[in-house]
Design a protein around this motif. Structure first.
Motif, short mmCIF file in Angstrom:
data_model
loop_
_atom_site.label_atom_id
_atom_site.label_comp_id
_atom_site.label_asym_id
_atom_site.label_seq_id
_atom_site.Cartn_x
_atom_site.Cartn_y
_atom_site.Cartn_z
N ASP A 1 0.81 -1.22 0.00
CA ASP A 1 0.00 0.00 0.00
C ASP A 1 0.84 1.27 0.00
N ARG A 2 2.15 1.14 0.07
CA ARG A 2 3.01 2.31 0.17
C ARG A 2 3.40 2.84 -1.22
N PRO A 3 3.77 4.12 -1.32
CA PRO A 3 4.22 4.68 -2.60
C PRO A 3 5.50 3.99 -3.05
N ILE A 4 5.71 3.93 -4.36
CA ILE A 4 6.87 3.22 -4.90
C ILE A 4 8.18 3.82 -4.40
N GLY A 5 8.26 5.14 -4.32
CA GLY A 5 9.49 5.77 -3.84
C GLY A 5 9.85 5.33 -2.44
N GLU A 6 8.85 5.27 -1.57
CA GLU A 6 9.09 4.81 -0.20
C GLU A 6 9.39 3.32 -0.16
N LEU A 7 8.73 2.58 -1.04
CA LEU A 7 8.93 1.14 -1.08
C LEU A 7 10.37 0.77 -1.42
N LYS A 8 10.96 1.48 -2.37
CA LYS A 8 12.31 1.14 -2.80
C LYS A 8 13.28 1.19 -1.63
N THR A 9 13.16 2.22 -0.81
CA THR A 9 14.03 2.34 0.36
C THR A 9 13.73 1.28 1.40
N GLU A 10 12.43 1.08 1.67
CA GLU A 10 12.04 0.13 2.72
C GLU A 10 12.40 -1.31 2.34
N VAL A 11 12.12 -1.69 1.12
CA VAL A 11 12.39 -3.07 0.70
C VAL A 11 13.89 -3.31 0.62
N ARG A 12 14.65 -2.32 0.15
CA ARG A 12 16.11 -2.46 0.11
C ARG A 12 16.66 -2.65 1.52
N GLN B 1 12.32 -13.10 -1.16
CA GLN B 1 11.10 -12.37 -1.51
C GLN B 1 11.32 -10.87 -1.65
N CYS B 2 12.14 -10.30 -0.76
CA CYS B 2 12.43 -8.86 -0.89
C CYS B 2 13.25 -8.61 -2.15
N GLY B 3 14.10 -9.57 -2.53
CA GLY B 3 14.86 -9.43 -3.77
C GLY B 3 13.96 -9.43 -4.99
N ILE B 4 12.96 -10.32 -4.98
CA ILE B 4 12.00 -10.35 -6.08
C ILE B 4 11.23 -9.03 -6.15
N ALA B 5 10.79 -8.55 -4.99
CA ALA B 5 10.06 -7.28 -4.96
C ALA B 5 10.91 -6.14 -5.49
N LEU B 6 12.21 -6.14 -5.16
CA LEU B 6 13.11 -5.09 -5.65
C LEU B 6 13.22 -5.13 -7.17
N GLY B 7 13.22 -6.33 -7.73
CA GLY B 7 13.29 -6.44 -9.19
C GLY B 7 12.13 -5.75 -9.88
N PHE B 8 10.94 -5.92 -9.32
CA PHE B 8 9.77 -5.23 -9.87
C PHE B 8 9.88 -3.72 -9.68
N LEU B 9 10.33 -3.32 -8.49
CA LEU B 9 10.40 -1.89 -8.18
C LEU B 9 11.39 -1.16 -9.06
N SER C 1 11.59 -1.40 -12.13
CA SER C 1 10.82 -0.95 -13.29
C SER C 1 9.58 -0.17 -12.86
N ASN C 2 9.62 0.34 -11.61
CA ASN C 2 8.52 1.16 -11.06
C ASN C 2 7.18 0.44 -11.06
N SER C 3 7.21 -0.86 -10.75
CA SER C 3 5.97 -1.61 -10.62
C SER C 3 6.00 -2.39 -9.32
N LYS C 4 4.80 -2.69 -8.80
CA LYS C 4 4.67 -3.43 -7.55
C LYS C 4 4.21 -4.85 -7.83
N ASP C 5 4.81 -5.80 -7.13
CA ASP C 5 4.34 -7.18 -7.15
C ASP C 5 3.78 -7.47 -5.77
N ALA C 6 2.46 -7.50 -5.65
CA ALA C 6 1.83 -7.60 -4.34
C ALA C 6 2.23 -8.87 -3.61
N GLU C 7 2.35 -9.98 -4.33
CA GLU C 7 2.67 -11.25 -3.67
C GLU C 7 4.05 -11.21 -3.01
#
Length: 245
Positions: A35-46, A78-86, A88-94
């Motif tokens: 539910d978070r913005p992509i910009g915030e997600l990139k930092t948090e997931v990293r 899983q965080c690595g997979i999520a980073l791969g999507f991010l 390209s500025n896209s979210k993978d909810a799973e």
């Protein structure tokens, strides 16, 4: 054919741990990552990926008699997979949900040892039992060789089969769109059998395992024909008959 590089995409799901219906542990953030913005997600997931990576190679963690290593390995994947999507500025909810859950379990404080019960113990808990997809295994391009940490996921399913009241398993292989349909159908089925054989070797009865291959017909990521996509080269293991369902 040569394997496509990509370290974070080749790992299986260690312990098959997170799923949508699971209650988040106390260390997890109240707001879901997805539910978070992509910009915030990139930092948090990293940040979560780096913490999981550090814990997964810490000798003190790997030598300890705890589940922290398994959760750290799961969070790293899983965080690595999520980073791969991010990227390209896209979210993978799973993968975001699984990253969030595994990180929370990884950082959860250990529970104090329970005193001897004065009453008969309660039935086995189904807490932390994935309700649908028990595990996802990602394969190298054109490969049927199981990921290096697949054994950990398979062991989790075998060891928790009774506790989680899993009566049967559905093992489904998938491919990306980089080959002919007919070839990919066979490749997907061979990948599924590779995981099913490991499950049988771990003690899961063969008559509880259904194996099938979907080829390139159910991608996680939609792509053009001919494109190699690590997220789509996978085997998913679904569980059936979990207690409480």
């Amino acid at each position: 054919m040569a394997h496509q590089p990509g370290h974070w995409m080749t790992g299986g799901m260690t312990g098959a741990l997170a799923a949508l219906a699971l209650v988040q542990p106390s260390g997890a953030m109240a707001q879901p990552l997805a539910d978070r913005p992509i910009g915030e997600l990139k930092t948090e997931v990293r940040s979560r990926y780096d913490a999981a990576l550090a814990m997964s190679v810490d000798p003190a963690v790997t030598a300890a008699d705890s589940n922290n290593y398994a959760w750290a390995s799961e969070a790293k994947v899983q965080c690595g997979i999520a980073l791969g999507f991010l990227k390209s500025n896209s979210k993978d909810a799973e993968s975001l949900r699984r990253c969030d859950f595994a990180y929370g379990m990884m950082t959860r404080a250990p529970q104090p040892a329970a005193e001897a019960p004065l009453v008969p113990p309660a039935p086995p808990s189904t807490e932390n039992c994935p309700p649908e997809v028990a595990s996802t295994f990602y394969f190298d391009w054109d490969s049927t060789v199981a990921p290096v940490d697949a054994a950990q996921s398979v062991a989790f399913m075998a060891e928790n089969r009774t506790r989680c009241a899993w009566r049967s398993f559905t093992v489904v292989g998938h491919t990306d769109r980089s080959g002919p349909d007919s070839y990919n159908d066979g490749l997907a089925l061979r990948r599924a059998h590779a995981i099913a054989d490991m499950m049988g070797g771990a003690g899961i009865p063969a008559d509880t395992i259904a194996v099938s291959g979907m080829g390139e017909r159910q991608p996680r990521v939609q792509t053009v024909d001919g494109q190699r996509t690590p997220e789509n080269r996978r085997v998913e293991v679904e569980v059936n008959g979990m207690g409480g369902q």
